[in-house]
Design a protein around this motif. Structure first.
Motif, PDB file in Angstrom:
ATOM      1  N   SER A  97       7.406   7.133  24.550  1.00 27.90           N
ATOM      2  CA  SER A  97       7.396   8.489  23.982  1.00 27.90           C
ATOM      3  C   SER A  97       6.027   9.146  24.148  1.00 27.90           C
ATOM      4  O   SER A  97       5.032   8.489  24.479  1.00 27.90           O
TER       5      SER A  97
ATOM      6  N   GLY B 252       4.097  10.256  21.795  1.00 29.22           N
ATOM      7  CA  GLY B 252       3.162   9.673  20.836  1.00 29.22           C
ATOM      8  C   GLY B 252       2.621   8.333  21.322  1.00 29.22           C
ATOM      9  O   GLY B 252       1.438   8.028  21.173  1.00 29.22           O
ATOM     10  N   GLN B 253       3.505   7.543  21.943  1.00 32.74           N
ATOM     11  CA  GLN B 253       3.057   6.246  22.483  1.00 32.74           C
ATOM     12  C   GLN B 253       2.130   6.447  23.679  1.00 32.74           C
ATOM     13  O   GLN B 253       1.170   5.702  23.863  1.00 32.74           O
TER      14      GLN B 253
ATOM     15  N   THR C 210      -3.513  16.128  19.356  1.00 43.02           N
ATOM     16  CA  THR C 210      -2.156  16.155  18.818  1.00 43.02           C
ATOM     17  C   THR C 210      -1.420  17.427  19.237  1.00 43.02           C
ATOM     18  O   THR C 210      -0.340  17.719  18.739  1.00 43.02           O
TER      19      THR C 210
ATOM     20  N   LEU D 230       2.176  17.013  20.264  1.00 45.75           N
ATOM     21  CA  LEU D 230       2.966  16.065  19.464  1.00 45.75           C
ATOM     22  C   LEU D 230       3.597  16.724  18.247  1.00 45.75           C
ATOM     23  O   LEU D 230       3.079  17.714  17.717  1.00 45.75           O
TER      24      LEU D 230
ATOM     25  N   THR E 162       4.319  12.374  14.435  1.00 43.48           N
ATOM     26  CA  THR E 162       3.519  11.642  15.413  1.00 43.48           C
ATOM     27  C   THR E 162       2.056  12.081  15.352  1.00 43.48           C
ATOM     28  O   THR E 162       1.145  11.259  15.474  1.00 43.48           O
TER      29      THR E 162
ATOM     30  N   GLU F 160       0.401  10.241  12.613  1.00 41.59           N
ATOM     31  CA  GLU F 160       0.148   8.845  12.991  1.00 41.59           C
ATOM     32  C   GLU F 160      -1.085   8.735  13.886  1.00 41.59           C
ATOM     33  O   GLU F 160      -1.902   7.823  13.734  1.00 41.59           O
TER      34      GLU F 160
END
Ligand code: ATP
Ligand code: MG
Length: 241
Positions: free
Chosen positions: A148, A150-151, A174, A177, A181, A184
């Motif tokens: 993803s 975020g990953q 970010t 995102l 996410t 995070e």
């Protein structure tokens, strides 16, 4: 936050920094005499409207572009006096860079993307440990397109962090995102700041992120219009927008 950093000293010190693009009628002053001082171990959030010079400022501190005038001291060393080779060495030794759009190598796995920069460092972090703390260990053998956004951003942060850099520069980390996410990723940055003591500069449009910062710089038309210390930063997990 940053409690492990007992000594507060200027780590990044920018004086009367100027930068323009173009000439004649097309001349555009982007940085118009910036003075700023960021202490070791701080999380500094830089806010400002689009076009105010945030990315330019970050690129200059990152040694990716040349200044017209002024000085940029990082850990006492003035970047504006370094030659290309020494600037390259500075970037390798001192710096991690995180961008809005990850910039991963598509043909390398998540783990390999992080490994490439580990080789640039004399004291890299343990890659498997880092993969675990990034929540990427199970995904380490996948390619960026298989995970993803975020990953992918976690991987990009891992790539910047594995060198154990003194300075982590993040340009809209970010920006691509979603809310959950983003939080995070911000928590991850808070963690690495606490664990490794690196100084972090985050450029963002999102004013809510400023609440987690030790220092907030506001840029407008190439000038700092506000330089505020935040005595009690909010945990990233508590941010809301
Ligand atoms: N290489 C370049 N050549 C000419 N103009 C440039 C160049 N890079 C940036 N600019 C201009 O300089 C100004 C500042 O750009 P910069 O990218 O630093 O803004 P920013 O604050 O990061 O904006 P955003 O929030 O949209 O990312 C803008 O007007 C931009 O168009
Ligand atoms: Mg920008």
């Amino acid at each position: 936050m940053g409690d492990s950093m007992a000594t507060k000293q200027a780590y990044v010190q920018v004086k009367d920094l100027k930068k323009h693009y173009g000439d004649g009628d097309a001349r555009l002053t982007v940085l118009d005499g910036i003075d700023a001082s960021i202490n070791r171990g701080e999380i500094c959030v830089m806010l400002g409207p689009s076009g105010s010079g945030k990315s330019t400022f970050l690129n200059l501190i990152g040694g990716l572009e040349d200044a017209d005038a002024g000085s940029i001291l990082v850990d006492g060393c003035d970047l504006t006096t370094l030659n290309a080779a020494d600037l390259g060495e500075y970037r390798r030794r001192e710096l991690g860079f995180v961008f809005q759009f990850y910039n991963l190598v598509p043909d390398l796995t998540i783990k390999e993307n992080i490994e490439v920069t580990a080789h640039l460092s004399k004291n890299p972090l343990n890659i498997d440990e880092l993969l675990r703390s990034l929540g990427l260990y199970e995904h380490r053998n996948k390619f960026p397109r298989q995970v993803s956004g975020g990953q992918q951003q976690r991987c990009a942060i891992g790539r910047a962090l594995v060198k154990n850099p003194g300075l982590l520069l993040c340009d809209e980390p970010t920006g691509a995102l979603d809310y959950k996410t983003s939080k995070e990723i911000l928590q991850l940055m808070e963690d690495v700041n606490r664990t490794y003591g690196c100084t972090i500069i985050i450029v963002t449009h999102n004013a809510a992120i400023a609440r987690m910062a030790n220092r907030v710089l506001r840029l407008r038309d190439g000038r700092i219009v506000e330089d505020e210390l935040n005595e009690s930063p909010v945990a990233a997990a508590e941010l809301d927008w």
